[in-house]
Design a protein around this motif. Structure first.
Motif, PDB file in Angstrom:
ATOM      1  N   ALA B 111      41.692 -14.970 -39.793  1.00 40.69           N
ATOM      2  CA  ALA B 111      40.771 -14.722 -40.899  1.00 40.69           C
ATOM      3  C   ALA B 111      40.773 -15.871 -41.887  1.00 40.69           C
ATOM      4  O   ALA B 111      39.720 -16.270 -42.388  1.00 40.69           O
ATOM      5  CB  ALA B 111      41.167 -13.420 -41.613  1.00 40.69           C
ATOM      6  N   THR B 112      41.950 -16.405 -42.160  1.00 38.04           N
ATOM      7  CA  THR B 112      41.989 -17.420 -43.201  1.00 38.04           C
ATOM      8  C   THR B 112      41.447 -18.757 -42.727  1.00 38.04           C
ATOM      9  O   THR B 112      41.087 -19.611 -43.539  1.00 38.04           O
ATOM     10  CB  THR B 112      43.416 -17.571 -43.762  1.00 38.04           C
ATOM     11  N   ILE B 113      41.367 -18.952 -41.422  1.00 36.85           N
ATOM     12  CA  ILE B 113      40.862 -20.243 -40.955  1.00 36.85           C
ATOM     13  C   ILE B 113      39.324 -20.254 -40.909  1.00 36.85           C
ATOM     14  O   ILE B 113      38.708 -21.313 -40.853  1.00 36.85           O
ATOM     15  CB  ILE B 113      41.486 -20.637 -39.584  1.00 36.85           C
ATOM     16  N   VAL B 114      38.725 -19.062 -40.961  1.00 37.86           N
ATOM     17  CA  VAL B 114      37.254 -19.000 -40.874  1.00 37.86           C
ATOM     18  C   VAL B 114      36.557 -19.852 -41.945  1.00 37.86           C
ATOM     19  O   VAL B 114      35.698 -20.670 -41.618  1.00 37.86           O
ATOM     20  CB  VAL B 114      36.747 -17.540 -40.884  1.00 37.86           C
ATOM     21  N   PRO B 115      36.926 -19.715 -43.246  1.00 37.06           N
ATOM     22  CA  PRO B 115      36.224 -20.544 -44.238  1.00 37.06           C
ATOM     23  C   PRO B 115      36.462 -22.037 -44.042  1.00 37.06           C
ATOM     24  O   PRO B 115      35.592 -22.852 -44.387  1.00 37.06           O
ATOM     25  CB  PRO B 115      36.791 -20.081 -45.582  1.00 37.06           C
ATOM     26  N   ILE B 116      37.611 -22.374 -43.486  1.00 35.14           N
ATOM     27  CA  ILE B 116      37.893 -23.796 -43.257  1.00 35.14           C
ATOM     28  C   ILE B 116      37.009 -24.313 -42.116  1.00 35.14           C
ATOM     29  O   ILE B 116      36.361 -25.364 -42.234  1.00 35.14           O
ATOM     30  CB  ILE B 116      39.394 -24.002 -42.937  1.00 35.14           C
ATOM     31  N   ALA B 117      36.955 -23.546 -41.033  1.00 35.10           N
ATOM     32  CA  ALA B 117      36.113 -23.947 -39.894  1.00 35.10           C
ATOM     33  C   ALA B 117      34.654 -24.058 -40.348  1.00 35.10           C
ATOM     34  O   ALA B 117      33.941 -25.013 -40.012  1.00 35.10           O
ATOM     35  CB  ALA B 117      36.253 -22.927 -38.763  1.00 35.10           C
ATOM     36  N   ARG B 118      34.231 -23.084 -41.165  1.00 36.95           N
ATOM     37  CA  ARG B 118      32.843 -23.071 -41.649  1.00 36.95           C
ATOM     38  C   ARG B 118      32.553 -24.318 -42.487  1.00 36.95           C
ATOM     39  O   ARG B 118      31.545 -24.990 -42.304  1.00 36.95           O
ATOM     40  CB  ARG B 118      32.631 -21.807 -42.480  1.00 36.95           C
ATOM     41  N   MET B 120      34.184 -27.151 -42.443  1.00 35.06           N
ATOM     42  CA  MET B 120      34.272 -28.336 -41.590  1.00 35.06           C
ATOM     43  C   MET B 120      32.964 -28.536 -40.818  1.00 35.06           C
ATOM     44  O   MET B 120      32.487 -29.656 -40.655  1.00 35.06           O
ATOM     45  CB  MET B 120      35.432 -28.194 -40.589  1.00 35.06           C
ATOM     46  N   LYS B 121      32.410 -27.426 -40.379  1.00 30.18           N
ATOM     47  CA  LYS B 121      31.160 -27.518 -39.618  1.00 30.18           C
ATOM     48  C   LYS B 121      30.027 -27.973 -40.534  1.00 30.18           C
ATOM     49  O   LYS B 121      29.235 -28.844 -40.180  1.00 30.18           O
ATOM     50  CB  LYS B 121      30.840 -26.153 -38.994  1.00 30.18           C
ATOM     51  N   LYS B 122      30.017 -27.388 -41.725  1.00 31.53           N
ATOM     52  CA  LYS B 122      28.994 -27.749 -42.699  1.00 31.53           C
ATOM     53  C   LYS B 122      29.077 -29.223 -43.084  1.00 31.53           C
ATOM     54  O   LYS B 122      28.068 -29.875 -43.365  1.00 31.53           O
ATOM     55  CB  LYS B 122      29.174 -26.880 -43.962  1.00 31.53           C
ATOM     56  N   ALA B 123      30.292 -29.769 -43.060  1.00 32.30           N
ATOM     57  CA  ALA B 123      30.478 -31.175 -43.410  1.00 32.30           C
ATOM     58  C   ALA B 123      30.065 -32.098 -42.263  1.00 32.30           C
ATOM     59  O   ALA B 123      30.186 -33.314 -42.366  1.00 32.30           O
ATOM     60  CB  ALA B 123      31.931 -31.417 -43.804  1.00 32.30           C
ATOM     61  N   ILE B 128      36.136 -27.177 -32.862  1.00 31.08           N
ATOM     62  CA  ILE B 128      36.627 -26.425 -31.707  1.00 31.08           C
ATOM     63  C   ILE B 128      37.758 -25.534 -32.208  1.00 31.08           C
ATOM     64  O   ILE B 128      38.712 -26.025 -32.804  1.00 31.08           O
ATOM     65  CB  ILE B 128      37.172 -27.368 -30.610  1.00 31.08           C
ATOM     66  N   SER B 129      37.611 -24.225 -32.022  1.00 34.07           N
ATOM     67  CA  SER B 129      38.650 -23.327 -32.528  1.00 34.07           C
ATOM     68  C   SER B 129      39.462 -22.740 -31.389  1.00 34.07           C
ATOM     69  O   SER B 129      38.928 -22.445 -30.311  1.00 34.07           O
ATOM     70  CB  SER B 129      38.031 -22.199 -33.355  1.00 34.07           C
ATOM     71  N   ILE B 130      40.748 -22.563 -31.676  1.00 32.78           N
ATOM     72  CA  ILE B 130      41.634 -21.915 -30.710  1.00 32.78           C
ATOM     73  C   ILE B 130      42.297 -20.756 -31.436  1.00 32.78           C
ATOM     74  O   ILE B 130      42.874 -20.951 -32.502  1.00 32.78           O
ATOM     75  CB  ILE B 130      42.744 -22.878 -30.229  1.00 32.78           C
ATOM     76  N   SER B 149      32.108 -22.038 -35.005  1.00 31.74           N
ATOM     77  CA  SER B 149      32.741 -23.054 -34.153  1.00 31.74           C
ATOM     78  C   SER B 149      31.760 -23.480 -33.059  1.00 31.74           C
ATOM     79  O   SER B 149      30.932 -22.674 -32.612  1.00 31.74           O
ATOM     80  CB  SER B 149      33.994 -22.488 -33.481  1.00 31.74           C
ATOM     81  N   ASP B 150      31.872 -24.726 -32.635  1.00 30.17           N
ATOM     82  CA  ASP B 150      31.053 -25.164 -31.502  1.00 30.17           C
ATOM     83  C   ASP B 150      31.640 -24.656 -30.198  1.00 30.17           C
ATOM     84  O   ASP B 150      30.938 -24.484 -29.213  1.00 30.17           O
ATOM     85  CB  ASP B 150      30.995 -26.701 -31.485  1.00 30.17           C
ATOM     86  N   ASP B 151      32.928 -24.439 -30.224  1.00 33.45           N
ATOM     87  CA  ASP B 151      33.628 -23.996 -29.029  1.00 33.45           C
ATOM     88  C   ASP B 151      34.761 -23.085 -29.459  1.00 33.45           C
ATOM     89  O   ASP B 151      35.392 -23.357 -30.479  1.00 33.45           O
ATOM     90  CB  ASP B 151      34.259 -25.223 -28.355  1.00 33.45           C
TER      91      ASP B 151
END
Ligand code: FAD
Ligand code: FAD
Ligand code: SF4
Ligand code: SF4
Ligand code: FES
Lengths: 471, 276
Positions: B111-118, B120-123, B128-130, B149-151
């Motif tokens: 859950a906590t990595i979701v805003p970071i991934a989001r 990062m994608k926006k930037a 790629i998430s695992i 995530s793209d993947d």
């Protein structure tokens, strides 16, 4: 009769809990005067025309005035006189280092027997507490100024500035990072020296003046100082203290069981770890505790450790007892309770076991050389004197420095090389427009009353500014 | 007091609260945390900000039941209140266009990595998430993390869902394939340690979110000290994000274990009190 003969030099002593009893509880050590004792002590005051005692009080209490009222059994008047200049009398009466403040400048100090001003102040504050309706809440006829001031931090500096400005009609909001007000009064100074109930009631008094208090507000995070100024505050008073702990910077200092004094005291006082497991926050003390340092903080940490059940508590200090910065009274209290002073010793490293827990400390013996910048003789390690001492818990109590959160989030706030905020001593002004500062954040760790004095000067200047055309 | 606007149970022992805290929501950034206290006798515990909504004025936290405090929290319902809620604390995660970013998460940290991934994608990054779980029943938010995530690669320790094994295995393959510019690993300490060890030989910067024991969370107690690059840092003000290749992991793990005995005592006492 000559002046000399009239003087009564028998300072009335204050009853204390017996050492054997008090090491097993967190109740207050000093028990306070009875009315007779207070009257007797107050009667010793010769009511100087030019009262020197007042020069030693940074908040300018009318000392002969309140003492006279005690001698005349007019306690409501005594309470009013105190509250006129000091919103926190129950606190100051307990923790002011009176021997270097008002009692040092009292004329009777020369004869070795100053009036016990602090004890009398505390007596009146406590009397007022037990007679809540005795003094009328004088709602002074202040016109609301429609000016808003944000005060950052609810320690003695913040509370004093807020109270003063509220009395002058300004709308004041205190923002406090922790979940309780009081700053060091709450998280640092232990219950047995300053009961939290007293802090609570003096904070309630400040709130009763109309001051709003927002807890859980870390300024620099939830809002920056600039945002406060943009969002309707006309002035900001910074009083976040100097709460970041310093360490010895020696090997092994991060082992489990090595606590900064701040952590040890915060767990104990703020989080009530002495009531674990009824309270959820744990603390460890073990059997043998070594506290490093010679200030009031070291005394507080060692005395807490005893009360938490440690069998042997050592204060390890690198100079001799005369150089110790702690108040004489606190040193005495600690010794009476059984704290062992290990002087002229300094730690070299901490040693741990396989689980990463501290098990011992290696110490050097020290000797005193020539005086250093502070005027105290410089301690030098004696070569080859290393020895090992087994301990369960180590508590470096080396003092604190300013926390970086506000400086790093406030553009244009100039700092000194010690990380404190550059502040004009007379007015509390900083390099940033509409921002004032006072207390430990401006001076580095100092005292409750010096923080309050600085806050009072800043409040006066803020008031002058807000009522001037620029404000 | 801070109201729980909504509670969701994400999987066994993992819960989500949406808390009313408009001022915190306004300033929250990916990677920051809050300190929460529940009840007058409660301790202060840090929880990562899992999401926020400035319109609703809410902040989302996701926590795993491990001991007394988290189990007490788990008994709160929608409409109840938290006593204290302080934030946003710590430094936000560094978000930039790095190229390809691999986000690795385990347990509650999904859950906590979701805003970071989001972010990062926006930037402009390829993300790629695992995500790793012990077993199929514990899987949650596959869709949520997938959508930013793209993947998305999922592992389970027992192979009951998707790929069998630990998150470090797909991480290693991605690093071997080349083209990864940054790794972010959040989750149990041991997982972050092994992700860092996996990426170190490849020299790809790996950011971890350290979780030492904290008290105030504002730099006042020093309880949260960690060693990074031979220097002592306070995780609550200097972190919680650090370069995983520089972290003294053994020290962190030892310090996290400081109160095992007291935690057990506290939990037993509490469990007895609620069963009676
Ligand atoms: C253990 C100990 C014992 C002491 N004993 C004595 C004594 O006996 N007598 C004496 O005179 N002095 C004593 N002192 C020193 C005295 O307590 C301090 O000098 C005094 O408290 C300083 O007051 P202050 O208002 O500047 O700061 P503090 O009392 O430190 O209060 C600052 C407040 O600001 C809050 N804060 C910090 N950052 C932020 C932020 N970013 N946003 C919002 N709030 C923030 C803090 O949480 C804190 O509540 C002692 C100190 C310690 C540590
Ligand atoms: C910056 C940060 C962010 C975190 N984010 C999350 C999150 O989003 N979700 C989540 O489930 N957990 C998170 N944690 C961990 C969480 O704080 C602990 O699980 C929680 O404190 C456990 O408390 P307890 O009483 O339930 O368990 P306990 O039985 O008291 O402790 C279990 C273990 O948790 C750790 N712990 C205990 N007390 C604390 C404390 N005061 N501070 C930190 N760790 C402690 C210890 O290592 C302990 O062994 C985070 C920790 C940090 C430092
Ligand atoms: S406030 Fe402190 S310095 Fe002033 S009179 Fe009271 S004890 Fe003395
Ligand atoms: S200086 Fe001493 S004796 Fe004189 S008024 Fe003050 S307290 Fe009384
Ligand atoms: S938690 Fe106290 S300094 Fe970081």
């Amino acid at each position: 009769m000559s002046e000399k003969q009239k003087l009564n030099l028998n300072r009335v002593s204050m009853p204390k809990q017996k050492p054997e009893a008090r090491v097993h509880n967190f109740s207050e050590v000093a028990l306070g005067y009875t009315q007779e004792q207070a009257r007797e002590e107050a009667s010793r005051c010769i009511q100087c025309k030019n009262p020197k005692c007042m020069e030693g009080c940074p908040v300018g209490i009318d000392i002969p005035g309140f003492i006279k009222a005690i001698a005349e059994d007019d306690l409501p008047r005594a309470a009013r006189i105190l509250k006129d200049k000091n919103s926190l009398p129950g606190i100051c009466g307990r923790v002011c280092p009176q021997e270097t403040q008002c009692e040092m400048t009292c004329v009777l100090a020369k004869k070795g027997s100053p009036i016990a001003i602090g004890r009398l102040e505390r007596y009146v504050a406590d009397w007022e507490q037990s007679h809540p309706k005795a003094i009328e809440q004088r709602k002074e006829n202040v016109k609301p100024s429609s000016k808003k001031v944000a005060v950052i931090g609810s320690g003695p500096a913040g509370l004093t500035c807020a109270a003063d400005l509220a009395k002058l009609g300004h709308e004041v909001t205190i923002m406090e990072a922790l979940h309780v007000t009081g700053g060091v009064l709450t998280y640092g100074i232990p219950e047995f020296r300053l009961p939290k109930e007293i802090v609570r009631r003096e904070v309630n008094y400040v709130a009763s003046l109309g001051v709003k208090i927002k807890l859980d507000n870390v300024i620099g995070k939830i809002s920056t100082v600039d945002e406060l100024l943009q969002n309707g505050y006309d002035a900001v008073f910074l009083a976040p203290g100097a709460g970041a702990p310093m360490f010895l910077n020696i090997p092994g200092e991060n082992l489990s069981g090595v606590y900064s004094a701040n952590e040890f005291l915060t767990r104990t006082n703020l989080m009530k770890a002495y009531l674990f497991p009824q309270y959820d926050t744990p603390i460890q003390v073990g059997q043998r505790v070594a506290v490093f340092g010679g200030g009031n903080v070291a005394m507080d940490a060692s005395r807490c450790a005893l009360r938490l059940g440690a069998k042997e508590v050592y204060i390890i200090y690198r100079r001799s007892e005369v150089e110790m910065p702690a108040r004489a009274e606190e040193r005495e209290n600690a010794k009476e309770e059984g704290v062992i002073f290990k002087l002229l010793s300094n730690p070299k490293r901490f040693i741990g076991n396989e689980q990463g827990r501290v098990t011992s400390v290696e110490l050097y013996e020290m000797e005193l050389g020539e005086p250093d910048e502070s005027g105290r003789r410089r301690p030098i390690p004696r070569p080859g004197s290393e020895f090992i001492m087994d301990i369960d818990i180590a508590i470096p109590a080396l003092g604190t420095k300013p926390n970086p959160i506000i400086p790093s989030s406030t553009a244009g706030l100039e700092l000194t090389k010690w990380g404190t905020v550059k502040t004009d001593e007379a007015t509390g002004r900083t390099s940033k427009a509409r921002v004032w500062c006072g207390g430990d954040m401006a001076t580095g760790s100092a005292t409750v009353i010096s923080a309050m004095g600085a806050a009072r000067r800043a409040a006066n200047d803020i008031h002058a500014f807000l009522t001037s055309r620029e404000g | 007091m801070y109201q729980i606007l909504a509670r969701e149970d994400l999987s066994t022992g993992i819960h989500l609260f949406r808390i009313k805290a408009p001022e915190v929501a306004r300033k929250a950034r990916p990677g920051q945390f809050v300190i929460v206290r529940n009840g007058e006798e409660g301790e202060r515990i840090p929880l990562t900000i899992a999401d926020w909504n400035t319109e609703e004025g809410s902040v989302t936290i996701v926590f795993m039941e491990v001991g007394t405090t988290s189990k007490k929290l788990a008994r709160l319902k929608t409409g109840d209140y938290l006593t204290n809620f302080v934030g946003p604390l710590g430094q936000p995660t560094e978000i930039e266009k790095f190229g390809t970013v691999v986000c690795v998460a385990g347990g509650f940290a999904i859950a906590t990595i979701v805003p970071i991934a989001r972010a990062m994608k926006k930037a402009g990054n390829k993300v790629i998430s695992i995500m790793g779980f012990r077993t199929k029943d514990l899987v949650f938010w596959e869709d949520r993390l997938g959508s930013v995530s793209d993947d998305l690669i999922i592992t389970t320790d027992d192979g009951s869902y998707k790929r069998k094994g630990l998150v470090t295995e797909p991480l290693k393959e991605l690093l071997q394939d080349g083209g990864v510019n940054r790794v972010i690993a959040i989750g149990p300490t041991i997982m972050m340690k092994f992700c860092s060890l996996t990426s170190k030989p490849f020299g790809i910067k790996t950011i971890v979110s350290l979780n030492p024991i904290m008290v105030d969370g504002t730099g006042m107690c020093g309880c949260c000290r960690v060693i990074v690059g031979n220097e002592t840092k306070f995780a609550c003000v200097d972190g919680p994000d650090f370069d995983g290749h520089e972290v003294d992991w053994d020290l962190l793990i030892n310090r996290q274990r400081t109160y095992l005995k007291e935690e057990k005592q506290s939990l037993e006492l509490w469990e007895k009190s609620i069963s009676s």
